[in-house]
Write a protein that holds these residues in place. Sequence first.
Motif, PDB file in Angstrom:
ATOM      1  N   PRO A  80       0.830  -1.200   0.000  1.00 44.98           N
ATOM      2  CA  PRO A  80       0.000   0.000   0.000  1.00 44.98           C
ATOM      3  C   PRO A  80       0.867   1.254   0.000  1.00 44.98           C
ATOM      4  O   PRO A  80       1.946   1.273   0.574  1.00 44.98           O
ATOM      5  CB  PRO A  80      -0.813  -0.104   1.291  1.00 44.98           C
ATOM      6  CG  PRO A  80      -0.462  -1.384   1.929  1.00 44.98           C
ATOM      7  CD  PRO A  80       0.664  -2.000   1.188  1.00 44.98           C
ATOM      8  N   GLY A  81       0.375   2.271  -0.663  1.00 46.62           N
ATOM      9  CA  GLY A  81       1.091   3.534  -0.720  1.00 46.62           C
ATOM     10  C   GLY A  81       0.114   4.681  -0.715  1.00 46.62           C
ATOM     11  O   GLY A  81      -1.090   4.475  -0.674  1.00 46.62           O
ATOM     12  N   PRO A  82       0.636   5.891  -0.784  1.00 46.36           N
ATOM     13  CA  PRO A  82      -0.266   7.041  -0.813  1.00 46.36           C
ATOM     14  C   PRO A  82      -0.984   7.127  -2.159  1.00 46.36           C
ATOM     15  O   PRO A  82      -0.486   6.643  -3.170  1.00 46.36           O
ATOM     16  CB  PRO A  82       0.687   8.226  -0.630  1.00 46.36           C
ATOM     17  CG  PRO A  82       1.995   7.738  -1.161  1.00 46.36           C
ATOM     18  CD  PRO A  82       2.035   6.256  -0.863  1.00 46.36           C
ATOM     19  N   GLY A  83      -2.150   7.732  -2.138  1.00 50.06           N
ATOM     20  CA  GLY A  83      -2.864   7.932  -3.388  1.00 50.06           C
ATOM     21  C   GLY A  83      -3.620   6.706  -3.829  1.00 50.06           C
ATOM     22  O   GLY A  83      -3.739   5.719  -3.109  1.00 50.06           O
ATOM     23  N   PRO A  84      -4.113   6.754  -5.055  1.00 54.29           N
ATOM     24  CA  PRO A  84      -5.003   5.700  -5.538  1.00 54.29           C
ATOM     25  C   PRO A  84      -4.297   4.468  -6.110  1.00 54.29           C
ATOM     26  O   PRO A  84      -4.952   3.542  -6.548  1.00 54.29           O
ATOM     27  CB  PRO A  84      -5.797   6.406  -6.637  1.00 54.29           C
ATOM     28  CG  PRO A  84      -4.854   7.430  -7.163  1.00 54.29           C
ATOM     29  CD  PRO A  84      -4.049   7.887  -5.977  1.00 54.29           C
ATOM     30  N   THR A  85      -2.968   4.419  -6.111  1.00 52.58           N
ATOM     31  CA  THR A  85      -2.261   3.306  -6.744  1.00 52.58           C
ATOM     32  C   THR A  85      -1.675   2.352  -5.712  1.00 52.58           C
ATOM     33  O   THR A  85      -1.016   2.768  -4.770  1.00 52.58           O
ATOM     34  CB  THR A  85      -1.139   3.832  -7.660  1.00 52.58           C
ATOM     35  OG1 THR A  85      -1.728   4.656  -8.663  1.00 52.58           O
ATOM     36  CG2 THR A  85      -0.394   2.693  -8.330  1.00 52.58           C
ATOM     37  N   LEU A  86      -1.938   1.049  -5.916  1.00 52.07           N
ATOM     38  CA  LEU A  86      -1.320  -0.008  -5.121  1.00 52.07           C
ATOM     39  C   LEU A  86      -0.312  -0.728  -6.005  1.00 52.07           C
ATOM     40  O   LEU A  86      -0.595  -1.008  -7.171  1.00 52.07           O
ATOM     41  CB  LEU A  86      -2.363  -1.028  -4.660  1.00 52.07           C
ATOM     42  CG  LEU A  86      -3.465  -0.550  -3.741  1.00 52.07           C
ATOM     43  CD1 LEU A  86      -4.472  -1.679  -3.513  1.00 52.07           C
ATOM     44  CD2 LEU A  86      -2.891  -0.078  -2.418  1.00 52.07           C
TER      45      LEU A  86
END
Length: 162
Positions: free
Chosen positions: A108-114
């Motif tokens: 998981p990371g920031p924003g809408p991208t995994l």
Amino acid sequence: MISRIATLAAITIAAIAPAAAQERAVPPKFYASAAEVDRLLAKAKAEHKGDSTNTNEIIVSDGPYPVQLEYRTGTTPPSIHKGQAELIYVIDGGCTLIEGGTLEGVEPGPGPTLHANGIKGGKPQKLSKGDYVMVPPDTPHWYTDVRGTFVSMTIHVPLAAK
């Protein structure tokens, strides 16, 4: 070829501009000449850091809708864009795009991208210069088997998954 990219970008931005989406800190830019796109490609190539990364340059942008030039020389980590479809136009080179299936080892990371370590399942599709692909929202996808270089133009479009 570059005029096709500019036309596609203009039509796409015009069609989706009214959609509500989370703002990104990208200044508006509504035009890029063929010479500017060539310079962006040269910059991406010069700044590229290796086979497992992709280098992005913004071509044009309106709020949360940047049209990006993406430069790859190898397999990059698979990803999902939460709540976003991704339109891909292949400018140069080729690869295999694996679409669908399930992400494995999600980071998981920031924003809408995994991002993840791999995809279980999914359908492989060979891509080459001139191809278009629309990746549906929330769909795992993975650029693999890059043949030389793979250069694409992409735009992420906020949409509800079906």
